[in-house]
Scaffold this motif. Structure first.
Motif, PDB file in Angstrom:
ATOM      1  N   CYS A  10      14.858  -5.126  -4.508  1.00 59.88           N
ATOM      2  CA  CYS A  10      14.673  -4.872  -3.066  1.00 59.88           C
ATOM      3  C   CYS A  10      15.877  -5.399  -2.283  1.00 59.88           C
ATOM      4  O   CYS A  10      16.191  -6.588  -2.346  1.00 59.88           O
TER       5      CYS A  10
ATOM      6  N   CYS B 299      10.690  -3.590   5.204  1.00 56.06           N
ATOM      7  CA  CYS B 299      10.805  -2.448   4.289  1.00 56.06           C
ATOM      8  C   CYS B 299      11.517  -1.288   4.982  1.00 56.06           C
ATOM      9  O   CYS B 299      11.131  -0.881   6.077  1.00 56.06           O
TER      10      CYS B 299
ATOM     11  N   GLY C 163      12.040   1.633   3.258  1.00 63.63           N
ATOM     12  CA  GLY C 163      11.590   2.863   2.597  1.00 63.63           C
ATOM     13  C   GLY C 163      12.555   3.423   1.576  1.00 63.63           C
ATOM     14  O   GLY C 163      12.499   4.617   1.266  1.00 63.63           O
TER      15      GLY C 163
ATOM     16  N   MET D  14      12.670   2.923  -1.584  1.00 55.54           N
ATOM     17  CA  MET D  14      11.934   3.199  -2.826  1.00 55.54           C
ATOM     18  C   MET D  14      12.608   2.643  -4.082  1.00 55.54           C
ATOM     19  O   MET D  14      12.267   3.049  -5.193  1.00 55.54           O
TER      20      MET D  14
ATOM     21  N   VAL E 125       9.870   1.083  -6.072  1.00 56.66           N
ATOM     22  CA  VAL E 125       8.994   2.064  -6.732  1.00 56.66           C
ATOM     23  C   VAL E 125       9.633   2.498  -8.043  1.00 56.66           C
ATOM     24  O   VAL E 125       8.980   2.590  -9.084  1.00 56.66           O
TER      25      VAL E 125
ATOM     26  N   ARG F 162       3.610   1.105  -8.111  1.00 57.92           N
ATOM     27  CA  ARG F 162       4.068   0.872  -6.753  1.00 57.92           C
ATOM     28  C   ARG F 162       4.306   2.229  -6.098  1.00 57.92           C
ATOM     29  O   ARG F 162       4.768   3.162  -6.747  1.00 57.92           O
TER      30      ARG F 162
ATOM     31  N   MET G 136       4.853   4.555  -2.046  1.00 60.56           N
ATOM     32  CA  MET G 136       5.075   4.504  -0.600  1.00 60.56           C
ATOM     33  C   MET G 136       3.792   4.924   0.093  1.00 60.56           C
ATOM     34  O   MET G 136       3.236   5.985  -0.205  1.00 60.56           O
ATOM     35  N   ASN G 137       3.341   4.115   1.004  1.00 55.20           N
ATOM     36  CA  ASN G 137       2.146   4.462   1.770  1.00 55.20           C
ATOM     37  C   ASN G 137       2.528   5.551   2.770  1.00 55.20           C
ATOM     38  O   ASN G 137       3.382   5.327   3.630  1.00 55.20           O
TER      39      ASN G 137
ATOM     40  N   LYS H 239       4.548   4.227   5.825  1.00 53.00           N
ATOM     41  CA  LYS H 239       5.930   4.405   5.345  1.00 53.00           C
ATOM     42  C   LYS H 239       6.491   3.109   4.764  1.00 53.00           C
ATOM     43  O   LYS H 239       7.695   2.843   4.805  1.00 53.00           O
ATOM     44  N   VAL H 240       5.609   2.286   4.243  1.00 54.11           N
ATOM     45  CA  VAL H 240       5.988   1.009   3.643  1.00 54.11           C
ATOM     46  C   VAL H 240       5.537   1.011   2.190  1.00 54.11           C
ATOM     47  O   VAL H 240       4.493   1.579   1.852  1.00 54.11           O
ATOM     48  N   ALA H 241       6.311   0.340   1.316  1.00 49.82           N
ATOM     49  CA  ALA H 241       5.919   0.224  -0.090  1.00 49.82           C
ATOM     50  C   ALA H 241       4.598  -0.532  -0.177  1.00 49.82           C
ATOM     51  O   ALA H 241       4.326  -1.456   0.608  1.00 49.82           O
ATOM     52  N   ASP H 242       3.787  -0.130  -1.141  1.00 51.63           N
ATOM     53  CA  ASP H 242       2.423  -0.668  -1.211  1.00 51.63           C
ATOM     54  C   ASP H 242       2.019  -0.823  -2.664  1.00 51.63           C
ATOM     55  O   ASP H 242       2.611  -0.209  -3.561  1.00 51.63           O
TER      56      ASP H 242
END
Ligand code: SF4
Ligand code: SF4
Ligand code: SF4
Length: 200
Positions: A72, A92, A94, A96, A99, A107, A109-110, A114-117
């Motif tokens: 990250c 975040c 975005g 990815m 991910v 992992r 993207m919501n 629009k945030v990693a989740d």
């Protein structure tokens, strides 16, 4: 000593009912297109009429050496004081990277935020209130056990000391905090088999 929070999925007790999955979605308001948790039904294994299925929990492993944190670029993926891999939404961007780096493919993207989740052991919604994760509470067969692996009197320690267990893809050095009690009836997905023995 600080806590080492872990989860155990007992494949012998799991019946694949998806109550955990439903509870997770409700607890976290997960959009329809994505999920923090699946219980994959694998099989059937064995010979008729003695067929059986294997239930494979697919969720964030809460790696102690987490590839998602390492890649990250903004510090949005981080390890908190509680040792859990978490996400600072405001940081975040975005990209990815996390991910792509997650070897467990859990992992995402919501699409709404629009945030990693991913699964965070219900850190804010339940653990902060002294409650167990929603999936653990919802399981009707007690197939999910959660607790502090640094507490010798905890149920998770007692289970790990008395039953065989395994973790996925340990050869990657990620040190997953999701433990599994293997089904005594046999059966293993191709990916789990290869992962367990270091082939992927
Ligand atoms: S399982 Fe994936 S998302 Fe979860 S901590 Fe490990 S690398 Fe990160
Ligand atoms: S611990 Fe919470 S976020 Fe993780 S799978 Fe269970 S209900 Fe979902
Ligand atoms: S709620 Fe429990 S028994 Fe049902 S699928 Fe989840 S872990 Fe398995």
């Amino acid at each position: 000593m600080s806590k080492r929070l872990i989860m155990i999925h007992d494949e012998n007790k799991c019946i694949g009912c998806q109550a955990c999955n439903i509870a997770c979605r409700s607890e976290n308001g997960t959009p329809d297109e994505v999920t923090r948790l699946q219980v994959r039904v694998e099989g059937p294994f064995g010979d008729a009429p003695n067929l059986h299925f294997k239930y494979n929990r697919v969720s964030c492993q809460q790696c102690e050496d987490a590839p998602c944190v390492k890649v990250c670029p903004t510090g949005a993926a981080y390890v908190g004081e509680d040792g859990l891999v978490s996400i600072k939404a405001e940081k975040c961007v975005g990209c990815m990277y996390c991910v792509a780096a997650c070897p467990y493919k859990v992992r995402f993207m919501n699409p709404e935020t629009k945030v990693a989740d991913k699964c965070n052991f219900c850190k804010e919604t339940r653990l902060a209130k002294g409650e167990l994760p929603a999936c653990v509470t919802a399981c009707p067969t007690d197939a999910l056990i959660f607790g502090d692996a640094n507490d010798p009197s905890s149920e998770v320690v007692k289970i790990l000391n008395t039953k065989p267990s395994y973790q996925d893809k340990t050869h990657l050095g990620t040190k997953p905090r999701l433990y599994r009690i293997p089904t005594k009836r046999g059966g293993s997905s191709h990916e789990q088999y290869l992962g367990r023995y270091g082939a992927i």
